[in-house]
Design a protein around this motif. Sequence first.
Motif, mmCIF file in Angstrom:
data_model
loop_
_atom_site.group_PDB
_atom_site.id
_atom_site.type_symbol
_atom_site.label_atom_id
_atom_site.label_comp_id
_atom_site.label_asym_id
_atom_site.label_seq_id
_atom_site.Cartn_x
_atom_site.Cartn_y
_atom_site.Cartn_z
ATOM 1 N N GLY A 175 8.168 -6.677 2.170
ATOM 2 C CA GLY A 175 7.750 -7.833 2.947
ATOM 3 C C GLY A 175 6.788 -7.390 4.029
ATOM 4 O O GLY A 175 7.121 -6.552 4.867
ATOM 5 N N LEU A 176 5.576 -7.931 3.999
ATOM 6 C CA LEU A 176 4.564 -7.598 5.008
ATOM 7 C C LEU A 176 4.235 -8.829 5.828
ATOM 8 O O LEU A 176 4.306 -9.965 5.333
ATOM 9 C CB LEU A 176 3.276 -7.096 4.340
ATOM 10 N N GLU A 203 3.612 -14.217 5.734
ATOM 11 C CA GLU A 203 4.399 -13.152 5.118
ATOM 12 C C GLU A 203 3.948 -13.006 3.673
ATOM 13 O O GLU A 203 3.619 -13.993 3.009
ATOM 14 C CB GLU A 203 5.899 -13.395 5.234
ATOM 15 N N ALA A 204 3.900 -11.754 3.232
ATOM 16 C CA ALA A 204 3.445 -11.447 1.882
ATOM 17 C C ALA A 204 4.498 -10.612 1.173
ATOM 18 O O ALA A 204 5.116 -9.737 1.769
ATOM 19 C CB ALA A 204 2.125 -10.675 1.943
ATOM 20 N N ASP A 225 -4.108 -8.067 11.121
ATOM 21 C CA ASP A 225 -3.114 -7.038 11.433
ATOM 22 C C ASP A 225 -2.059 -7.000 10.333
ATOM 23 O O ASP A 225 -1.609 -8.045 9.869
ATOM 24 C CB ASP A 225 -2.426 -7.336 12.764
ATOM 25 N N VAL A 226 -1.658 -5.795 9.935
ATOM 26 C CA VAL A 226 -0.646 -5.608 8.897
ATOM 27 C C VAL A 226 0.577 -4.950 9.518
ATOM 28 O O VAL A 226 0.468 -3.888 10.140
ATOM 29 C CB VAL A 226 -1.176 -4.724 7.746
ATOM 30 N N ASP A 227 1.736 -5.585 9.366
ATOM 31 C CA ASP A 227 3.001 -5.043 9.851
ATOM 32 C C ASP A 227 4.063 -5.218 8.762
ATOM 33 O O ASP A 227 3.921 -6.060 7.888
ATOM 34 C CB ASP A 227 3.474 -5.767 11.108
ATOM 35 N N VAL A 228 5.133 -4.442 8.880
ATOM 36 C CA VAL A 228 6.249 -4.581 7.958
ATOM 37 C C VAL A 228 7.199 -5.632 8.515
ATOM 38 O O VAL A 228 7.530 -5.627 9.701
ATOM 39 C CB VAL A 228 6.976 -3.234 7.770
ATOM 40 N N ASP A 230 -3.518 -12.664 -5.830
ATOM 41 C CA ASP A 230 -2.315 -12.429 -6.628
ATOM 42 C C ASP A 230 -1.135 -11.885 -5.816
ATOM 43 O O ASP A 230 -0.219 -11.301 -6.385
ATOM 44 C CB ASP A 230 -2.604 -11.484 -7.805
ATOM 45 N N VAL A 231 -1.157 -12.047 -4.507
ATOM 46 C CA VAL A 231 -0.030 -11.672 -3.661
ATOM 47 C C VAL A 231 0.546 -12.961 -3.088
ATOM 48 O O VAL A 231 -0.174 -13.733 -2.448
ATOM 49 C CB VAL A 231 -0.472 -10.728 -2.516
ATOM 50 N N PRO A 232 1.834 -13.230 -3.312
ATOM 51 C CA PRO A 232 2.429 -14.460 -2.775
ATOM 52 C C PRO A 232 2.416 -14.461 -1.250
ATOM 53 O O PRO A 232 2.788 -13.478 -0.617
ATOM 54 C CB PRO A 232 3.862 -14.430 -3.286
#
Length: 119
Positions: A71-72, A9-10, A43-46, A101-103
């Motif tokens: 939140g991704l 999760e990002a 893959d990118v999802d919400v 730089d993305v948690p």
Amino acid sequence: MPDYRVTLEAAWTVKDVATTQDAIGIAVSEAGKRLHPSAKFVDVDVLVMPCPYCGEEINSALVVARTGIVGLLLSMKVFNAEGVDHAERIAKSVIGRAVRDVPLATYSITACETGEETE
């Protein structure tokens, strides 16, 4: 050695947005651009979470002072990992390099079936 599906999760920040839907659209687009071409297999999802009041699933996005946080879920298949910890380190390394730089935090790790089709 087994294969694993690792999902991280990002927390993606978006500046100068008015609505959560705008923030979600921009976050997914920016994530896709940063992951392509070096990690286009991700893959990118919400991220969806249950509403604390009604229990329905809602998108995890918030806009305050024209700044959004979304939140991704970033998911990839890791081949021939030595174990769960190794698969997690590989995914964090690959995805982390693309989205600096993305948690990131581990959301889930599941073993893939041996008969599962490769992506």
